[in-house]
Scaffold this active site. Structure first.
Site, mmCIF file in Angstrom:
data_model
loop_
_atom_site.group_PDB
_atom_site.id
_atom_site.type_symbol
_atom_site.label_atom_id
_atom_site.label_comp_id
_atom_site.label_asym_id
_atom_site.label_seq_id
_atom_site.Cartn_x
_atom_site.Cartn_y
_atom_site.Cartn_z
ATOM 1 N N CYS A 120 5.902 2.355 8.203
ATOM 2 C CA CYS A 120 4.982 3.342 8.800
ATOM 3 C C CYS A 120 4.853 3.173 10.310
ATOM 4 O O CYS A 120 4.292 4.044 10.978
ATOM 5 C CB CYS A 120 3.610 3.240 8.136
ATOM 6 S SG CYS A 120 3.704 3.525 6.372
ATOM 7 N N HIS A 151 -2.252 5.290 12.799
ATOM 8 C CA HIS A 151 -1.551 5.634 11.559
ATOM 9 C C HIS A 151 -2.577 6.029 10.503
ATOM 10 O O HIS A 151 -3.600 5.368 10.320
ATOM 11 C CB HIS A 151 -0.718 4.440 11.102
ATOM 12 C CG HIS A 151 -0.130 4.621 9.744
ATOM 13 N ND1 HIS A 151 0.517 5.790 9.367
ATOM 14 C CD2 HIS A 151 -0.094 3.808 8.655
ATOM 15 C CE1 HIS A 151 0.925 5.669 8.117
ATOM 16 N NE2 HIS A 151 0.563 4.482 7.659
ATOM 17 N N ASN A 196 -1.220 9.670 3.317
ATOM 18 C CA ASN A 196 -0.403 8.790 4.161
ATOM 19 C C ASN A 196 1.042 9.299 4.151
ATOM 20 O O ASN A 196 1.732 9.186 3.141
ATOM 21 C CB ASN A 196 -0.498 7.363 3.611
ATOM 22 C CG ASN A 196 0.325 6.368 4.416
ATOM 23 O OD1 ASN A 196 1.137 6.737 5.256
ATOM 24 N ND2 ASN A 196 0.120 5.092 4.138
HETATM 25 N N1 COA Z 1 -8.563 5.766 -9.109
HETATM 26 C C1 COA Z 1 -9.528 5.079 -9.720
HETATM 27 N N2 COA Z 1 -9.544 3.720 -9.741
HETATM 28 C C2 COA Z 1 -8.553 3.079 -9.114
HETATM 29 C C3 COA Z 1 -7.504 3.757 -8.463
HETATM 30 C C4 COA Z 1 -7.542 5.161 -8.495
HETATM 31 N N3 COA Z 1 -6.590 5.895 -7.893
HETATM 32 N N4 COA Z 1 -6.655 2.852 -7.941
HETATM 33 C C5 COA Z 1 -7.130 1.639 -8.241
HETATM 34 N N5 COA Z 1 -8.269 1.765 -8.956
HETATM 35 C C6 COA Z 1 -9.115 0.707 -9.495
HETATM 36 C C7 COA Z 1 -8.380 -0.600 -9.643
HETATM 37 O O1 COA Z 1 -7.725 -0.649 -10.895
HETATM 38 C C8 COA Z 1 -9.502 -1.596 -9.551
HETATM 39 O O2 COA Z 1 -10.147 -1.642 -10.795
HETATM 40 P P1 COA Z 1 -10.814 -2.995 -11.354
HETATM 41 O O3 COA Z 1 -11.852 -3.391 -10.343
HETATM 42 O O4 COA Z 1 -11.377 -2.602 -12.683
HETATM 43 O O5 COA Z 1 -9.693 -3.979 -11.423
HETATM 44 C C9 COA Z 1 -10.442 -0.952 -8.575
HETATM 45 O O6 COA Z 1 -10.140 0.445 -8.559
HETATM 46 C C10 COA Z 1 -10.308 -1.485 -7.169
HETATM 47 O O7 COA Z 1 -11.322 -0.858 -6.424
HETATM 48 P P2 COA Z 1 -11.770 -1.382 -5.017
HETATM 49 O O8 COA Z 1 -11.854 -2.872 -4.996
HETATM 50 O O9 COA Z 1 -12.970 -0.660 -4.588
HETATM 51 O O10 COA Z 1 -10.505 -0.909 -4.140
HETATM 52 P P3 COA Z 1 -10.322 -1.095 -2.618
HETATM 53 O O11 COA Z 1 -11.602 -0.958 -1.885
HETATM 54 O O12 COA Z 1 -9.484 -2.288 -2.320
HETATM 55 O O13 COA Z 1 -9.445 0.201 -2.287
HETATM 56 C C11 COA Z 1 -7.196 0.804 -1.696
HETATM 57 C C12 COA Z 1 -8.146 0.287 -2.806
HETATM 58 C C13 COA Z 1 -5.798 0.842 -2.237
HETATM 59 C C14 COA Z 1 -7.641 2.209 -1.351
HETATM 60 C C15 COA Z 1 -7.322 -0.112 -0.448
HETATM 61 O O14 COA Z 1 -7.160 -1.471 -0.823
HETATM 62 C C16 COA Z 1 -6.339 0.233 0.610
HETATM 63 O O15 COA Z 1 -6.374 1.291 1.208
HETATM 64 N N6 COA Z 1 -5.402 -0.695 0.927
HETATM 65 C C17 COA Z 1 -4.368 -0.434 1.917
HETATM 66 C C18 COA Z 1 -3.351 0.541 1.357
HETATM 67 C C19 COA Z 1 -2.421 1.083 2.392
HETATM 68 O O16 COA Z 1 -2.853 1.396 3.491
HETATM 69 N N7 COA Z 1 -1.146 1.219 2.035
HETATM 70 C C20 COA Z 1 -0.144 1.804 2.880
HETATM 71 C C21 COA Z 1 0.136 0.977 4.072
HETATM 72 S S1 COA Z 1 1.192 1.784 5.179
#
Ligand code: COA
Length: 317
Positions: free
Chosen positions: A108, A242, A272
């Site tokens: 990215c 980004h 994204n």
């Molecule tokens: N819908 C509903 N629930 C979801 C889900 C979705 N699409 N995706 C994951 N979950 C669940 C998981 O299974 C987990 O469940 P559990 O607690 O029962 O195990 C829970 O949601 C995790 O939630 P939370 O801890 O609040 O997630 P988070 O605050 O870490 O947010 C992301 C998750 C992925 C949005 C966040 O970590 C993120 O943005 N990370 C960076 C990703 C990124 O930028 N990637 C590209 C880089 S270029």
């Protein structure tokens, strides 16, 4: 170096969070509160090459140059149907170019890395007018049976034409080798000398770790860039970051400083779009008259690697 033309293209199909909730165990509420994403555009009737050509043709037209005046084509792309030839070779003729080109993959952070390369090529006298094209289809390497990655991404293309000038002031690149934080493996052919078939692996992501590293490293890059140019956050007109997660953008803003209005977003509309996210947003901001000569602009991106990159502009048209 300065940017004299921009263009962008999104696939026609717009998919909302509610559309995803029809076949994934997710909800509009979860996606919106965790990421800020409300919708994304997905390739369906067109392909990546179509939107890549569309964005490029628009950028060249906006630059006022003819295609034969473009000296070099620099393409940022993480993956597409073809491992070889490169995307630059596939789209060159359709854009109407005859110049040489090359592809880079810095995930990215590809746009800022391409800017650094274009600036260096110009200073070395290798090219005067360069088309930088960022064309990405990250939705094609997510596992659509799983909800963790597929809801985050969208497809899109953004392009800029750069030429000689003094707007591009500085750039800072970072790489912290860690394959496991975010990776995608394509399948390969198996030789008779191997035991196992090497099959692909859809995108794997350590979301929380990536989130933390993205915030801290991007903020570090931006603050280092400001410090070595004798600037404070208040001197900057736009922080074009980004578009991976609105909460990541907010996290960076809390460390770097400045009001929310200086951190524009398009993530709510497009998700994204990998290295295309900044050039797509830049194209829209220029079309809306938000970018003006003399403004100081920081661009900053991060991605699989882990890589991050930031650059500083004092805008010229
Ligand atoms: N819908 C509903 N629930 C979801 C889900 C979705 N699409 N995706 C994951 N979950 C669940 C998981 O299974 C987990 O469940 P559990 O607690 O029962 O195990 C829970 O949601 C995790 O939630 P939370 O801890 O609040 O997630 P988070 O605050 O870490 O947010 C992301 C998750 C992925 C949005 C966040 O970590 C993120 O943005 N990370 C960076 C990703 C990124 O930028 N990637 C590209 C880089 S270029």
């Amino acid at each position: 170096m300065k940017i004299i033309g921009t263009g962008s293209a999104l696939p026609a199909l717009r998919v909302t969070n509610d559309d995803l909730a029809k076949f994934l165990d997710t909800s509009d509420e979860w996606i919106t509160t965790r990421t800020g994403i409300q919708a994304r555009h997905l390739l369906s009737t067109e392909d990546l090459y179509d939107i890549a050509v569309d964005a490029s043709v628009k950028a060249i037209k906006a630059s006022g140059l003819r295609p034969d005046q473009i000296d070099f084509l620099l393409v940022s792309n993480v993956a597409n149907l073809h491992v070889t030839p490169g995307l630059s070779a596939i789209v060159q003729k359709r854009i109407g170019l005859t110049c040489a080109g090359l592809d880079i993959n810095v995930a990215c952070a590809g746009f800022v890395n391409a800017l650094m390369l274009a600036d260096g090529m110009m200073k070395a006298g290798h090219a005067k007018n360069i088309l930088i094209l960022c064309a990405e289809e990250p939705t094609k390497y997510c596992d659509w049976k799983e909800r963790d990655c597929s809801v985050l991404f969208g497809d899109g293309a953004g392009a800029v034409v750069v030429t000689e000038g003094t707007a591009f002031k500085d750039v800072k690149l970072t790489m912290i080798s860690d394959r496991d934080v975010l990776y995608y493996e394509r399948g390969m052919e198996t030789t008779p000398f191997e035991k196992e078939y090497i099959k692909g692996q859809p995108l794997v992501m350590k979301g929380k770790e990536l989130f933390r590293t993205a915030v801290s490293e991007s903020a570090k890059d931006i603050n280092a860039l400001l410090k070595r140019n004798g600037l404070q956050h208040g001197d900057i007109d736009w922080f074009m970051l980004h578009q991976a997660n609105k909460r990541i953008i907010d996290g960076i803003r809390h460390i770097v400083g400045g009001p929310d209005e200086k951190y524009p977003t398009v993530i709510q509309k497009y998700g994204n779009t990998s290295s295309a996210s900044i050039p797509i947003m830049l194209d829209e901001m220029i079309a809306d008259g938000k970018v003006k000569a003399g403004q100081k602009i920081v661009m900053s991106a991060f991605g699989a690697g882990f890589v991050s990159a930031a650059c500083l502009w004092e805008w010229e048209f």
